[in-house]
Scaffold this motif. Structure first.
Motif, PDB file in Angstrom:
ATOM      1  N   VAL A   1       0.861  -1.167   0.000  1.00 23.98           N
ATOM      2  CA  VAL A   1       0.000   0.000   0.000  1.00 23.98           C
ATOM      3  C   VAL A   1       0.903   1.223   0.000  1.00 23.98           C
ATOM      4  O   VAL A   1       1.730   1.387   0.895  1.00 23.98           O
ATOM      5  N   GLY A   2       0.755   2.078  -1.016  1.00 22.18           N
ATOM      6  CA  GLY A   2       1.636   3.233  -1.144  1.00 22.18           C
ATOM      7  C   GLY A   2       0.936   4.552  -0.917  1.00 22.18           C
ATOM      8  O   GLY A   2      -0.279   4.665  -1.067  1.00 22.18           O
TER       9      GLY A   2
ATOM     10  N   ILE B   1      -2.602   5.418  -5.319  1.00 20.17           N
ATOM     11  CA  ILE B   1      -1.671   6.011  -4.356  1.00 20.17           C
ATOM     12  C   ILE B   1      -2.348   7.202  -3.688  1.00 20.17           C
ATOM     13  O   ILE B   1      -2.783   8.126  -4.372  1.00 20.17           O
ATOM     14  N   GLU B   2      -2.440   7.152  -2.371  1.00 16.49           N
ATOM     15  CA  GLU B   2      -3.015   8.251  -1.595  1.00 16.49           C
ATOM     16  C   GLU B   2      -1.950   9.337  -1.401  1.00 16.49           C
ATOM     17  O   GLU B   2      -0.753   9.034  -1.321  1.00 16.49           O
ATOM     18  N   ILE B   3      -2.409  10.584  -1.308  1.00 19.91           N
ATOM     19  CA  ILE B   3      -1.497  11.710  -1.086  1.00 19.91           C
ATOM     20  C   ILE B   3      -1.943  12.413   0.192  1.00 19.91           C
ATOM     21  O   ILE B   3      -3.091  12.849   0.298  1.00 19.91           O
ATOM     22  N   ASP B   4      -1.044  12.505   1.159  1.00 16.52           N
ATOM     23  CA  ASP B   4      -1.362  13.198   2.405  1.00 16.52           C
ATOM     24  C   ASP B   4      -1.709  14.655   2.102  1.00 16.52           C
ATOM     25  O   ASP B   4      -1.111  15.278   1.214  1.00 16.52           O
ATOM     26  N   GLU B   5      -2.658  15.176   2.863  1.00 11.78           N
ATOM     27  CA  GLU B   5      -3.122  16.543   2.632  1.00 11.78           C
ATOM     28  C   GLU B   5      -1.983  17.564   2.704  1.00 11.78           C
ATOM     29  O   GLU B   5      -1.903  18.472   1.889  1.00 11.78           O
ATOM     30  N   ASN B   6      -1.058  17.373   3.658  1.00 12.09           N
ATOM     31  CA  ASN B   6       0.033  18.342   3.816  1.00 12.09           C
ATOM     32  C   ASN B   6       1.108  18.219   2.731  1.00 12.09           C
ATOM     33  O   ASN B   6       2.037  19.017   2.689  1.00 12.09           O
ATOM     34  N   ALA B   7       0.980  17.244   1.832  1.00 12.87           N
ATOM     35  CA  ALA B   7       1.954  17.062   0.750  1.00 12.87           C
ATOM     36  C   ALA B   7       1.381  17.363  -0.628  1.00 12.87           C
ATOM     37  O   ALA B   7       2.111  17.388  -1.617  1.00 12.87           O
TER      38      ALA B   7
ATOM     39  N   TRP C   1       1.664  18.067  -6.427  1.00 14.03           N
ATOM     40  CA  TRP C   1       1.036  18.389  -7.705  1.00 14.03           C
ATOM     41  C   TRP C   1       1.652  19.609  -8.387  1.00 14.03           C
ATOM     42  O   TRP C   1       1.762  19.630  -9.619  1.00 14.03           O
ATOM     43  N   LEU C   2       2.077  20.602  -7.635  1.00 18.42           N
ATOM     44  CA  LEU C   2       2.612  21.824  -8.239  1.00 18.42           C
ATOM     45  C   LEU C   2       4.087  21.696  -8.614  1.00 18.42           C
ATOM     46  O   LEU C   2       4.472  21.892  -9.762  1.00 18.42           O
ATOM     47  N   ARG C   3       4.925  21.362  -7.619  1.00 17.35           N
ATOM     48  CA  ARG C   3       6.371  21.355  -7.857  1.00 17.35           C
ATOM     49  C   ARG C   3       6.853  20.083  -8.550  1.00 17.35           C
ATOM     50  O   ARG C   3       7.611  20.137  -9.501  1.00 17.35           O
ATOM     51  N   LEU C   4       6.385  18.940  -8.058  1.00 15.73           N
ATOM     52  CA  LEU C   4       6.926  17.687  -8.571  1.00 15.73           C
ATOM     53  C   LEU C   4       6.285  17.262  -9.890  1.00 15.73           C
ATOM     54  O   LEU C   4       6.984  16.961 -10.857  1.00 15.73           O
ATOM     55  N   ARG C   5       4.969  17.217  -9.949  1.00 17.41           N
ATOM     56  CA  ARG C   5       4.290  16.720 -11.145  1.00 17.41           C
ATOM     57  C   ARG C   5       3.950  17.830 -12.139  1.00 17.41           C
ATOM     58  O   ARG C   5       3.623  17.545 -13.289  1.00 17.41           O
ATOM     59  N   ASN C   6       3.978  19.096 -11.705  1.00 14.81           N
ATOM     60  CA  ASN C   6       3.650  20.231 -12.563  1.00 14.81           C
ATOM     61  C   ASN C   6       2.242  20.083 -13.167  1.00 14.81           C
ATOM     62  O   ASN C   6       2.020  20.298 -14.357  1.00 14.81           O
TER      63      ASN C   6
ATOM     64  N   SER D   1      -6.772  13.815  -3.903  1.00 13.38           N
ATOM     65  CA  SER D   1      -6.137  13.171  -2.757  1.00 13.38           C
ATOM     66  C   SER D   1      -5.516  11.823  -3.116  1.00 13.38           C
ATOM     67  O   SER D   1      -4.952  11.156  -2.255  1.00 13.38           O
ATOM     68  N   SER D   2      -5.622  11.423  -4.390  1.00 11.77           N
ATOM     69  CA  SER D   2      -5.020  10.167  -4.821  1.00 11.77           C
ATOM     70  C   SER D   2      -4.827  10.198  -6.338  1.00 11.77           C
ATOM     71  O   SER D   2      -5.348  11.078  -7.019  1.00 11.77           O
TER      72      SER D   2
END
Length: 138
Positions: A18-19, A79-85, A90-95, A103-104
């Motif tokens: 689980v990621g 893949i779930e994404i923590d709210e604080n991340a 989405w902005l810096r890493l994945r553009n 949230s996923s």
């Protein structure tokens, strides 16, 4: 201690897991990681399926930098994404600023060739560990 965005996968069956994407803190040496209430210590030696373990539970984790293409998991997975991340992810890493509220995401997983390589190396490692001659006590 500055938090870093990481891909964290709990290895539930040895290869699959689980990621999630989250913010982790590290120790002064950078070897021990802290995620929520978990203390993740590095696994010593060769690691194909996991590179950290939870000091309290012994559960194994794969921790790595997230991939820009979203292919973080070995097999297809949500893949779930923590709210604080989310913003950073989405902005810096994945553009992909249009996804900042998501949230996923669906990771397509790695290629069949990459999956087979990891699965074979895990099998070899398990066989080596199982059939290693015990050290004699003198």
């Amino acid at each position: 201690m500055e938090s870093q965005i990481k891909y964290i996968e709990l290895k539930t069956d040895g290869v699959r897991g689980v990621g999630r994407i989250g913010l982790l803190d590290s120790s002064k040496t950078g070897k021990t990681l802290y995620y929520n209430e978990k203390v993740l210590a590095p696994l010593k030696g060769w690691a194909a399926k996991a590179n950290y373990y939870d000091e309290e539970t012994g559960e194994e984790y794969w921790v790595s930098n997230p991939k820009k293409d979203g292919k973080d998991s070995l097999f297809p997975a949500i893949i779930e994404i923590d709210e604080n991340a989310r913003d950073e992810y989405w902005l810096r890493l994945r553009n992909l600023p249009q996804n900042v509220t998501q949230s996923s995401y669906s990771s397509p997983g790695r290629s069949k060739k990459e999956r087979e390589k990891v699965e074979n190396s895990v099998r070899r490692h398990d066989i080596d560990r199982r059939y290693r001659a015990p050290k004699s006590v003198t």
